[in-house]
Design a protein around this motif. Structure first.
Motif, PDB file in Angstrom:
ATOM      1  N   UNK A 142       0.973  -1.216  -0.071  1.00  0.00           N
ATOM      2  CA  UNK A 142      -0.017   0.096   0.157  1.00  0.00           C
ATOM      3  C   UNK A 142       0.950   1.287  -0.285  1.00  0.00           C
ATOM      4  N   UNK A 143       0.452   2.513  -0.650  1.00  0.00           N
ATOM      5  CA  UNK A 143       0.931   3.545  -0.667  1.00  0.00           C
ATOM      6  C   UNK A 143       1.711   4.079   0.941  1.00  0.00           C
ATOM      7  N   UNK A 144       0.747   3.613   1.973  1.00  0.00           N
ATOM      8  CA  UNK A 144       1.500   4.080   3.060  1.00  0.00           C
ATOM      9  C   UNK A 144       3.027   3.594   3.417  1.00  0.00           C
ATOM     10  N   UNK A 145       3.070   2.324   2.990  1.00  0.00           N
ATOM     11  CA  UNK A 145       4.284   1.591   3.198  1.00  0.00           C
ATOM     12  C   UNK A 145       5.362   2.096   2.263  1.00  0.00           C
ATOM     13  N   UNK A 146       4.913   2.660   1.049  1.00  0.00           N
ATOM     14  CA  UNK A 146       5.835   3.005   0.091  1.00  0.00           C
ATOM     15  C   UNK A 146       6.468   4.430   0.414  1.00  0.00           C
ATOM     16  N   UNK A 147       5.645   5.070   1.492  1.00  0.00           N
ATOM     17  CA  UNK A 147       6.069   6.386   2.185  1.00  0.00           C
ATOM     18  C   UNK A 147       6.905   6.107   3.124  1.00  0.00           C
ATOM     19  N   UNK A 148       7.535   4.881   3.433  1.00  0.00           N
ATOM     20  CA  UNK A 148       8.578   4.521   4.496  1.00  0.00           C
ATOM     21  C   UNK A 148       9.827   4.327   3.853  1.00  0.00           C
ATOM     22  N   UNK A 149      10.968   4.274   4.305  1.00  0.00           N
ATOM     23  CA  UNK A 149      12.060   4.111   3.611  1.00  0.00           C
ATOM     24  C   UNK A 149      12.165   2.353   2.881  1.00  0.00           C
ATOM     25  N   UNK A 150      12.328   2.345   1.863  1.00  0.00           N
ATOM     26  CA  UNK A 150      12.208   1.198   1.448  1.00  0.00           C
ATOM     27  C   UNK A 150      13.342   0.055   1.775  1.00  0.00           C
ATOM     28  N   UNK A 151      14.661   0.962   1.872  1.00  0.00           N
ATOM     29  CA  UNK A 151      15.915   0.068   2.457  1.00  0.00           C
ATOM     30  C   UNK A 151      15.422  -0.642   3.685  1.00  0.00           C
ATOM     31  N   UNK A 152      14.396  -0.225   4.637  1.00  0.00           N
ATOM     32  CA  UNK A 152      14.189  -0.818   5.663  1.00  0.00           C
ATOM     33  C   UNK A 152      13.013  -1.738   5.510  1.00  0.00           C
ATOM     34  N   UNK A 153      12.632  -2.314   4.254  1.00  0.00           N
ATOM     35  CA  UNK A 153      11.555  -3.098   4.306  1.00  0.00           C
ATOM     36  C   UNK A 153      11.810  -4.367   3.307  1.00  0.00           C
ATOM     37  N   UNK A 154      12.489  -4.094   2.036  1.00  0.00           N
ATOM     38  CA  UNK A 154      12.762  -5.288   1.336  1.00  0.00           C
ATOM     39  C   UNK A 154      13.929  -6.309   1.815  1.00  0.00           C
ATOM     40  N   UNK A 155      13.708  -7.260   1.482  1.00  0.00           N
ATOM     41  CA  UNK A 155      14.956  -8.200   1.884  1.00  0.00           C
ATOM     42  C   UNK A 155      15.172  -9.530   0.712  1.00  0.00           C
ATOM     43  N   UNK A 156      15.239  -8.992  -0.485  1.00  0.00           N
ATOM     44  CA  UNK A 156      15.288 -10.027  -1.452  1.00  0.00           C
ATOM     45  C   UNK A 156      14.042 -10.966  -1.760  1.00  0.00           C
TER      46      UNK A 156
END
Length: 302
Positions: free
Chosen positions: A221-235
């Motif tokens: 969701x857009x709310x999560x895309x407003x967060x630093x993506x470096x801190x979310x994705x892990x491969x």
């Protein structure tokens, strides 16, 4: 949505603004998941924090009149929440883990972790009989420093390191460390996982690392895309950071040390990757599939 000037004329009290915010949220497609799960709780949080009023004083202020400047500010906050999907935590510069409030802004993800509840109740007693005997603890991928601060409260005799690759996250961590007056106990260290921790040994290492897998990243969701993506994705499988932790953590644990890691919805992928490891799955309010514990001896056997 009415203009801020018109709203400032029409809505007078805290009650009016909460009602209006709920209506706007219900009519929108905003996503809840950063501290509230419904329109009413989100509205109360945004309005009360936007007015710098304690959350537990709502009943005292429901019919309090709001100044024109305050009304314009609230109109702006609601407009940003609805049209840009900015999480309320960023708009009011605060997030909560149970009764603990933390400063947050767009430099860090909004804290949310089952590890918080494990540190605040007696869930770890089976592995840590005497909390006062814990001398060194670390939070890897700390973000805002929130879990490290809870480590300091859970283990008051421990020197705590909070570690993150992001200089922005370290800056936010230092704000929270100062807000809690823990400068003598908690140290923020910029490091790519364990890379800057040579020579350090900990009795407890915790981590709520990035763990969103690639397919989920593509549909956030857009709310999560407003967060630093470096801190979310892990491969691809959401486990890249967890693999590093499992590979290296034993080198930084004391002989009786333990590792606690949150992995989101990746339990099956983790078990497939490590079929011979007897993970201890800790019970949380969300179930027993989100946080695991391993001892140093178990890590050395991987």
């Amino acid at each position: 949505m009415s203009s801020p000037i018109k709203l400032a004329e029409e809505l007078s009290t805290v009650r009016d603004w909460i009602r209006y915010a709920v209506s706007q949220f219900e009519a929108s497609d905003i996503f809840y998941g950063h501290g509230a799960d419904n329109s009413y709780d989100e509205a109360v949080w945004l309005i009360m924090s936007g007015l710098h009023l304690p959350m537990d004083t709502l009943d005292n202020f429901l019919d309090a009149a709001i100044t024109t400047a305050e009304r314009k500010h609230l109109a702006y906050l609601i407009e940003q929440r609805v049209t840009k999907h900015i999480p309320t935590a960023y708009l009011v510069r605060e997030a909560w883990l149970h009764d603990y409030k933390f400063y947050v802004d767009e430099r860090v993800i909004v804290p949310r972790s089952f590890i918080a509840e494990l540190l605040l109740d007696d869930s770890l007693n089976a592995w840590i009989e005497y909390p006062e005997m814990i001398e060194h603890a670390a939070d890897i991928c700390t973000g805002s420093g929130c879990l490290g601060i809870l480590l300091a409260h859970a283990f008051p005799s421990a020197a705590v390191d909070v570690i993150d690759i992001s200089a922005d996250a370290i800056a936010v961590s230092n704000i929270n460390i100062a807000n809690y007056g823990l400068e003598e106990q908690v140290t923020a260290i910029q490091s790519d996982m364990f890379s800057a921790l040579a020579g350090k040994t900990y009795d407890v290492i915790i981590s709520n690392p990035p763990y969103v897998d690639a397919p989920s990243m593509a549909t956030l969701p857009t709310e999560y895309r407003n967060e630093p993506q470096l801190a979310l994705g892990s491969g691809d499988a959401g486990l890249d950071h967890t693999h590093t932790i499992l590979r290296e953590a034993a080198n930084y644990l004391s002989d009786e040390g333990i590792l606690i890691v949150e992995i989101g919805h990746n339990r099956d992928a983790l078990l497939d990757a490590y079929p011979d490891v007897s993970f201890v799955w800790l019970d949380t309010s969300g179930g027993d599939q989100f946080v695991f514990l391993l001892t140093k001896a178990q890590l050395l056997a991987i």
